[in-house]
Design a protein around this motif. Structure first.
Motif, PDB file in Angstrom:
ATOM      1  N   PRO A 204       0.812  -1.223   0.000  1.00  0.00           N
ATOM      2  CA  PRO A 204       0.000   0.000   0.000  1.00  0.00           C
ATOM      3  C   PRO A 204       0.842   1.267   0.000  1.00  0.00           C
ATOM      4  N   LEU A 205       1.843   1.340   0.878  1.00  0.00           N
ATOM      5  CA  LEU A 205       2.681   2.535   0.956  1.00  0.00           C
ATOM      6  C   LEU A 205       3.472   2.741  -0.322  1.00  0.00           C
ATOM      7  N   MET A 206       4.127   1.685  -0.781  1.00  0.00           N
ATOM      8  CA  MET A 206       5.066   1.831  -1.884  1.00  0.00           C
ATOM      9  C   MET A 206       4.379   2.008  -3.229  1.00  0.00           C
ATOM     10  N   ARG A 207       3.221   1.420  -3.410  1.00  0.00           N
ATOM     11  CA  ARG A 207       2.500   1.587  -4.669  1.00  0.00           C
ATOM     12  C   ARG A 207       1.807   2.943  -4.740  1.00  0.00           C
ATOM     13  N   VAL A 208       1.136   3.322  -3.647  1.00  0.00           N
ATOM     14  CA  VAL A 208       0.325   4.537  -3.669  1.00  0.00           C
ATOM     15  C   VAL A 208       1.176   5.782  -3.427  1.00  0.00           C
ATOM     16  N   THR A 209       2.003   5.750  -2.382  1.00  0.00           N
ATOM     17  CA  THR A 209       2.776   6.930  -2.019  1.00  0.00           C
ATOM     18  C   THR A 209       4.007   7.123  -2.891  1.00  0.00           C
ATOM     19  N   LEU A 210       4.714   6.043  -3.166  1.00  0.00           N
ATOM     20  CA  LEU A 210       5.963   6.163  -3.898  1.00  0.00           C
ATOM     21  C   LEU A 210       5.827   5.898  -5.398  1.00  0.00           C
ATOM     22  N   GLY A 211       4.742   5.245  -5.797  1.00  0.00           N
ATOM     23  CA  GLY A 211       4.588   4.912  -7.209  1.00  0.00           C
ATOM     24  C   GLY A 211       5.645   3.942  -7.683  1.00  0.00           C
ATOM     25  N   VAL A 212       6.004   2.984  -6.830  1.00  0.00           N
ATOM     26  CA  VAL A 212       7.095   2.056  -7.146  1.00  0.00           C
ATOM     27  C   VAL A 212       6.823   1.299  -8.453  1.00  0.00           C
ATOM     28  N   GLY A 213       7.803   1.294  -9.328  1.00  0.00           N
ATOM     29  CA  GLY A 213       7.708   0.563 -10.582  1.00  0.00           C
ATOM     30  C   GLY A 213       7.007   1.297 -11.699  1.00  0.00           C
ATOM     31  N   ILE A 214       6.315   2.398 -11.386  1.00  0.00           N
ATOM     32  CA  ILE A 214       5.627   3.161 -12.425  1.00  0.00           C
ATOM     33  C   ILE A 214       6.657   3.886 -13.298  1.00  0.00           C
ATOM     34  N   GLY A 215       6.508   3.762 -14.595  1.00  0.00           N
ATOM     35  CA  GLY A 215       7.391   4.469 -15.515  1.00  0.00           C
ATOM     36  C   GLY A 215       8.672   3.741 -15.841  1.00  0.00           C
ATOM     37  N   ARG A 216       8.663   2.413 -15.741  1.00  0.00           N
ATOM     38  CA  ARG A 216       9.887   1.678 -16.058  1.00  0.00           C
ATOM     39  C   ARG A 216      10.278   1.828 -17.531  1.00  0.00           C
ATOM     40  N   GLU A 217       9.357   2.312 -18.360  1.00  0.00           N
ATOM     41  CA  GLU A 217       9.712   2.544 -19.762  1.00  0.00           C
ATOM     42  C   GLU A 217      10.736   3.674 -19.911  1.00  0.00           C
ATOM     43  N   PHE A 218      10.890   4.474 -18.839  1.00  0.00           N
ATOM     44  CA  PHE A 218      11.892   5.547 -18.887  1.00  0.00           C
ATOM     45  C   PHE A 218      13.263   5.062 -18.408  1.00  0.00           C
ATOM     46  N   GLY A 219      13.318   3.847 -17.886  1.00  0.00           N
ATOM     47  CA  GLY A 219      14.574   3.307 -17.383  1.00  0.00           C
ATOM     48  C   GLY A 219      15.700   3.282 -18.405  1.00  0.00           C
ATOM     49  N   PRO A 220      15.445   2.800 -19.642  1.00  0.00           N
ATOM     50  CA  PRO A 220      16.533   2.766 -20.626  1.00  0.00           C
ATOM     51  C   PRO A 220      17.157   4.132 -20.886  1.00  0.00           C
ATOM     52  N   GLU A 221      16.329   5.182 -20.969  1.00  0.00           N
ATOM     53  CA  GLU A 221      16.892   6.519 -21.190  1.00  0.00           C
ATOM     54  C   GLU A 221      17.739   6.954 -19.995  1.00  0.00           C
ATOM     55  N   ALA A 222      17.248   6.669 -18.777  1.00  0.00           N
ATOM     56  CA  ALA A 222      18.001   7.045 -17.580  1.00  0.00           C
ATOM     57  C   ALA A 222      19.344   6.328 -17.544  1.00  0.00           C
ATOM     58  N   TRP A 223      19.347   5.039 -17.912  1.00  0.00           N
ATOM     59  CA  TRP A 223      20.602   4.300 -17.944  1.00  0.00           C
ATOM     60  C   TRP A 223      21.537   4.860 -19.018  1.00  0.00           C
ATOM     61  N   GLU A 224      21.012   5.287 -20.145  1.00  0.00           N
ATOM     62  CA  GLU A 224      21.843   5.890 -21.188  1.00  0.00           C
ATOM     63  C   GLU A 224      22.535   7.137 -20.657  1.00  0.00           C
ATOM     64  N   ARG A 225      21.795   7.940 -19.880  1.00  0.00           N
ATOM     65  CA  ARG A 225      22.387   9.148 -19.307  1.00  0.00           C
ATOM     66  C   ARG A 225      23.471   8.799 -18.289  1.00  0.00           C
ATOM     67  N   ILE A 226      23.226   7.756 -17.490  1.00  0.00           N
ATOM     68  CA  ILE A 226      24.234   7.322 -16.519  1.00  0.00           C
ATOM     69  C   ILE A 226      25.508   6.893 -17.234  1.00  0.00           C
ATOM     70  N   PHE A 227      25.359   6.061 -18.262  1.00  0.00           N
ATOM     71  CA  PHE A 227      26.549   5.560 -18.957  1.00  0.00           C
ATOM     72  C   PHE A 227      27.265   6.669 -19.726  1.00  0.00           C
ATOM     73  N   ALA A 228      26.526   7.623 -20.256  1.00  0.00           N
ATOM     74  CA  ALA A 228      27.172   8.754 -20.928  1.00  0.00           C
ATOM     75  C   ALA A 228      27.973   9.578 -19.924  1.00  0.00           C
ATOM     76  N   PHE A 229      27.393   9.783 -18.751  1.00  0.00           N
ATOM     77  CA  PHE A 229      28.049  10.572 -17.707  1.00  0.00           C
ATOM     78  C   PHE A 229      29.270   9.839 -17.166  1.00  0.00           C
ATOM     79  N   PHE A 230      29.118   8.563 -16.884  1.00  0.00           N
ATOM     80  CA  PHE A 230      30.245   7.762 -16.427  1.00  0.00           C
ATOM     81  C   PHE A 230      31.329   7.663 -17.505  1.00  0.00           C
ATOM     82  N   GLY A 231      30.886   7.597 -18.753  1.00  0.00           N
ATOM     83  CA  GLY A 231      31.859   7.549 -19.834  1.00  0.00           C
ATOM     84  C   GLY A 231      32.738   8.776 -19.855  1.00  0.00           C
ATOM     85  N   ALA A 232      32.135   9.939 -19.581  1.00  0.00           N
ATOM     86  CA  ALA A 232      32.890  11.196 -19.590  1.00  0.00           C
ATOM     87  C   ALA A 232      33.787  11.342 -18.371  1.00  0.00           C
ATOM     88  N   HIS A 233      33.304  10.887 -17.198  1.00  0.00           N
ATOM     89  CA  HIS A 233      34.008  11.159 -15.955  1.00  0.00           C
ATOM     90  C   HIS A 233      34.796   9.987 -15.380  1.00  0.00           C
TER      91      HIS A 233
END
Length: 240
Positions: A204-233
């Motif tokens: 109840p807490l994690m689904r309603v308050t935190l929205g856990v797991g919602i928007g996993r379709e954005f995960g690949p883009e977020a990982w791309e940004r992480i790897f681009a940033f790590f690649g630079a630094h």
């Protein structure tokens, strides 16, 4: 991919090591797990980093104990900004940096609870870059992040626990002159980069308050940004 141990103040503590294929040396990343601990999904994130050319070490900050017994202690350490978990993270960083197959550049990547620890480690842990994923912010953010390494961060707009955290973090890093890439995904919730199942007792807490797991379709883009940033630094960063 193997279970190893890292000496922390004379005590051997467990960790999971993922090594890239081929020949090094490689940059490295210390992975800090979500609040449910060093489970299969967190090992999968270490494997993901290894598949992209990073030595990845997942220290078991709970020492094999059930997560529900360890969360309160971990949160106290986070609020204090010190304690055994921070000692383990520093030992993990030093252990990786000393390996012959490491370039000596080490980043840190944290999720949920681990995201908060990664944010604090960005300033106090000797790391070269930090990936902060839906991590809690310390109370005095500007003081806590003074002298921080470069930071890439991901937050979800439907995560009520961290409402406004991305904007506050972005402003603070700008004021401090820290190189950063902070993004909030308006239609994502908490834990949208990972696949850790929600504990039944916390649904109840994690689904309603935190929205856990919602928007996993954005995960690949977020990982791309992480790897681009790590690649630079990390991958292309200076070794001096």
């Amino acid at each position: 991919m193997t279970d190893i141990s890292v000496a922390v103040d004379g005590v051997e503590r467990s960790a999971y090591l993922a090594v890239p294929e081929g020949e090094g040396p490689w940059p490295a990343v210390v992975v800090i797990f979500e609040l449910v601990g060093a489970n299969a999904d967190m090992r999968a994130q270490a494997d993901r980093l290894a598949a992209n050319g990073y030595l990845a070490l997942l220290p078991d900050l709970y020492d094999g104990k059930p997560w529900i017994r360890c969360v309160s202690r971990a949160m106290r350490e986070f609020r204090a900004g010190r304690g055994p978990s921070f000692a383990f993270l520093e030992a993990s960083r030093a252990w990786l940096a000393a390996r012959a197959d490491c370039t000596g550049r080490v980043g840190v990547a944290g999720f949920c609870l681990g995201g908060g620890f990664a944010l604090l480690a960005a300033a106090g842990g000797g790391f070269d870059a930090a990936a902060v994923n839906y991590g809690l912010l310390p109370n005095d953010l500007e003081e806590a992040l003074s002298g921080a390494c470069p930071v890439v961060a991901n937050y979800g707009g439907r995560d009520r626990l961290l409402k406004g955290a991305a904007a506050k973090l972005d402003r603070t890093l700008t004021v401090l002159g820290v190189d950063h890439d902070v993004k909030e995904y308006p239609d994502a919730g908490h834990s949208f980069l990972t696949e850790t199942p929600v504990p039944v007792a916390a649904v109840p807490l994690m689904r309603v308050t935190l929205g856990v797991g919602i928007g996993r379709e954005f995960g690949p883009e977020a990982w791309e940004r992480i790897f681009a940033f790590f690649g630079a630094h990390l991958a292309n960063g200076s070794t001096t």
